[in-house]
Scaffold this motif. Structure first.
Motif, mmCIF file in Angstrom:
data_model
loop_
_atom_site.group_PDB
_atom_site.id
_atom_site.type_symbol
_atom_site.label_atom_id
_atom_site.label_comp_id
_atom_site.label_asym_id
_atom_site.label_seq_id
_atom_site.Cartn_x
_atom_site.Cartn_y
_atom_site.Cartn_z
ATOM 1 N N TRP A 138 120.694 27.480 49.317
ATOM 2 C CA TRP A 138 121.127 28.427 48.294
ATOM 3 C C TRP A 138 120.498 28.114 46.942
ATOM 4 O O TRP A 138 120.117 29.016 46.202
ATOM 5 C CB TRP A 138 122.656 28.440 48.186
ATOM 6 C CG TRP A 138 123.258 29.373 49.196
ATOM 7 C CD1 TRP A 138 123.643 29.067 50.474
ATOM 8 C CD2 TRP A 138 123.491 30.771 49.039
ATOM 9 N NE1 TRP A 138 124.093 30.182 51.123
ATOM 10 C CE2 TRP A 138 124.026 31.249 50.269
ATOM 11 C CE3 TRP A 138 123.306 31.664 47.997
ATOM 12 C CZ2 TRP A 138 124.372 32.583 50.459
ATOM 13 C CZ3 TRP A 138 123.653 32.994 48.187
ATOM 14 C CH2 TRP A 138 124.174 33.444 49.399
ATOM 15 N N ALA A 139 120.368 26.834 46.615
ATOM 16 C CA ALA A 139 119.727 26.471 45.351
ATOM 17 C C ALA A 139 118.254 26.878 45.355
ATOM 18 O O ALA A 139 117.747 27.461 44.391
ATOM 19 C CB ALA A 139 119.863 24.967 45.112
ATOM 20 N N ALA A 140 117.550 26.587 46.463
ATOM 21 C CA ALA A 140 116.133 26.933 46.555
ATOM 22 C C ALA A 140 115.944 28.445 46.570
ATOM 23 O O ALA A 140 115.078 28.993 45.875
ATOM 24 C CB ALA A 140 115.517 26.315 47.802
ATOM 25 N N GLY A 141 116.767 29.153 47.358
ATOM 26 C CA GLY A 141 116.640 30.600 47.446
ATOM 27 C C GLY A 141 116.914 31.290 46.125
ATOM 28 O O GLY A 141 116.168 32.188 45.707
ATOM 29 N N ASN A 152 106.723 35.538 38.843
ATOM 30 C CA ASN A 152 105.927 35.533 40.073
ATOM 31 C C ASN A 152 105.446 34.121 40.404
ATOM 32 O O ASN A 152 104.307 33.905 40.799
ATOM 33 C CB ASN A 152 104.725 36.480 39.938
ATOM 34 C CG ASN A 152 105.131 37.938 39.928
ATOM 35 O OD1 ASN A 152 105.819 38.414 40.828
ATOM 36 N ND2 ASN A 152 104.732 38.662 38.891
ATOM 37 N N ALA A 153 106.336 33.144 40.213
ATOM 38 C CA ALA A 153 105.936 31.739 40.351
ATOM 39 C C ALA A 153 106.823 30.973 41.317
ATOM 40 O O ALA A 153 107.013 29.772 41.166
ATOM 41 C CB ALA A 153 105.969 31.063 38.976
ATOM 42 N N ALA A 154 107.361 31.670 42.314
ATOM 43 C CA ALA A 154 108.283 31.013 43.234
ATOM 44 C C ALA A 154 107.581 30.159 44.281
ATOM 45 O O ALA A 154 108.233 29.415 45.014
ATOM 46 C CB ALA A 154 109.160 32.048 43.929
ATOM 47 N N GLY A 155 106.245 30.262 44.354
ATOM 48 C CA GLY A 155 105.520 29.470 45.341
ATOM 49 C C GLY A 155 105.759 27.981 45.193
ATOM 50 O O GLY A 155 105.830 27.247 46.184
ATOM 51 N N ALA A 156 105.912 27.520 43.946
ATOM 52 C CA ALA A 156 106.150 26.092 43.721
ATOM 53 C C ALA A 156 107.515 25.669 44.242
ATOM 54 O O ALA A 156 107.680 24.569 44.774
ATOM 55 C CB ALA A 156 106.032 25.780 42.231
ATOM 56 N N VAL A 157 108.532 26.539 44.081
ATOM 57 C CA VAL A 157 109.864 26.222 44.607
ATOM 58 C C VAL A 157 109.821 26.179 46.127
ATOM 59 O O VAL A 157 110.402 25.292 46.763
ATOM 60 C CB VAL A 157 110.902 27.262 44.135
ATOM 61 C CG1 VAL A 157 112.292 26.888 44.618
ATOM 62 C CG2 VAL A 157 110.896 27.385 42.617
ATOM 63 N N MET A 158 109.109 27.136 46.729
ATOM 64 C CA MET A 158 108.969 27.142 48.182
ATOM 65 C C MET A 158 108.259 25.882 48.662
ATOM 66 O O MET A 158 108.613 25.314 49.700
ATOM 67 C CB MET A 158 108.182 28.387 48.615
ATOM 68 C CG MET A 158 108.153 28.604 50.123
ATOM 69 S SD MET A 158 109.809 28.821 50.816
ATOM 70 C CE MET A 158 109.480 29.968 52.146
ATOM 71 N N THR A 159 107.268 25.436 47.896
ATOM 72 C CA THR A 159 106.562 24.207 48.243
ATOM 73 C C THR A 159 107.515 23.027 48.299
ATOM 74 O O THR A 159 107.453 22.201 49.222
ATOM 75 C CB THR A 159 105.447 23.928 47.218
ATOM 76 O OG1 THR A 159 104.465 24.968 47.301
ATOM 77 C CG2 THR A 159 104.776 22.582 47.470
ATOM 78 N N LEU A 160 108.403 22.933 47.318
ATOM 79 C CA LEU A 160 109.377 21.848 47.302
ATOM 80 C C LEU A 160 110.264 21.890 48.537
ATOM 81 O O LEU A 160 110.501 20.869 49.186
ATOM 82 C CB LEU A 160 110.248 21.942 46.041
ATOM 83 C CG LEU A 160 109.554 21.701 44.710
ATOM 84 C CD1 LEU A 160 110.497 22.032 43.566
ATOM 85 C CD2 LEU A 160 109.087 20.265 44.611
#
Length: 249
Positions: A138-141, A152-160
């Motif tokens: 839930w925190a990551a999503g 448009n910068a969620a790729g870094a969160v997905m990487t984590l």
């Protein structure tokens, strides 16, 4: 909406489209460079919608390349949590002015860069199981929903999140590709409702789609040819440059 014009602006947008295609089939964190490029050639709020249409083109290309690789259990775990982040990001976009948004994008990218560096610093450790906890999903999503709507910068969160899951490279990229195709399509009505997305953005995405395709092919080849560690270092350096350019620009 007035389109950014001139050969220099068009060349920069083509470069941004190339980077988007490359990031979609290789490592999503590199897309922050395209975010910075578009935020310098057009108003920051308008750039979020302009980039969204191009991201969707890149998503389709990436999903075709990695059509057999996504981990749907991870995607299903994350998607419900994206909605609160999208709603919060929509409210934020509606309340903030253009200059503040530009600097906010830079700040978001800088924070995500530092988080990525932390993950890389711990890369020698065995993958943890923290990603399996509902609170982590839930925190990551929610974080991805907010950062993708505003920057448009969620790729870094997905990487984590996927780094914590410890999945292999193809499943990593395939999961990101399919997840962001769904999320970016879901963002379209929000951007239309804010008055940011126009027919011109769709036309621009179609014009720039050959550059996205070329970038996607290059990224796909890169994943097969170079080590993940070497590529990650390059992405982190590019992220640092992009964040700094927005913060001081």
């Amino acid at each position: 909406m007035e389109l950014a014009s001139g050969p220099a602006a068009l060349a920069l947008m083509a470069l941004g489209a190339l980077v988007i295609g490359y990031s979609k089939t290789a490592l999503g964190g590199l897309a922050v460079v395209a975010v910075a490029i578009f935020a310098t050639v057009m108003p920051a709020k308008e750039s979020t919608a302009a980039i969204l249409t191009i991201l969707i083109v890149g998503d389709v290309i990436a999903c075709w390349h990695y059509r057999r690789d996504p981990d749907w259990s991870l995607i299903r775990r994350l998607l419900p949590a994206v909605v609160p982040g999208l709603l919060l990001g929509t409210l934020f976009l509606g309340a903030i002015d253009d200059e503040a948004l530009r600097r906010s994008i830079g700040a978001v990218l800088l924070v995500l860069l530092l988080l990525q560096l932390g993950v890389r610093w711990r890369s020698g450790d065995a993958p943890s199981t923290v990603h399996r906890h509902p609170a982590a999903a839930w925190a990551a999503g929610s974080g991805m929903g907010f950062t993708t709507m505003t920057a448009n910068a969620a790729g870094a969160v997905m990487t984590l999140y996927l780094s914590a899951a410890g999945i292999d490279k193809r499943r990593f990229v395939g999961t990101s590709a399919w997840f962001f195709l769904i999320v970016n399509l879901a963002k379209v009505p929000f951007s239309v409702g804010l008055g940011l997305l126009h027919a011109d953005d769709v036309v621009r995405a179609l014009v720039l789609s050959p550059a996205v395709l070329v970038g996607g092919l290059l990224g796909y080849a890169t994943v097969r040819l170079i080590s993940q560690r070497t590529f990650d270092v390059a992405v982190l350096l590019a992220s640092a440059f992009a964040a700094g350019a927005l913060l001081v620009g």
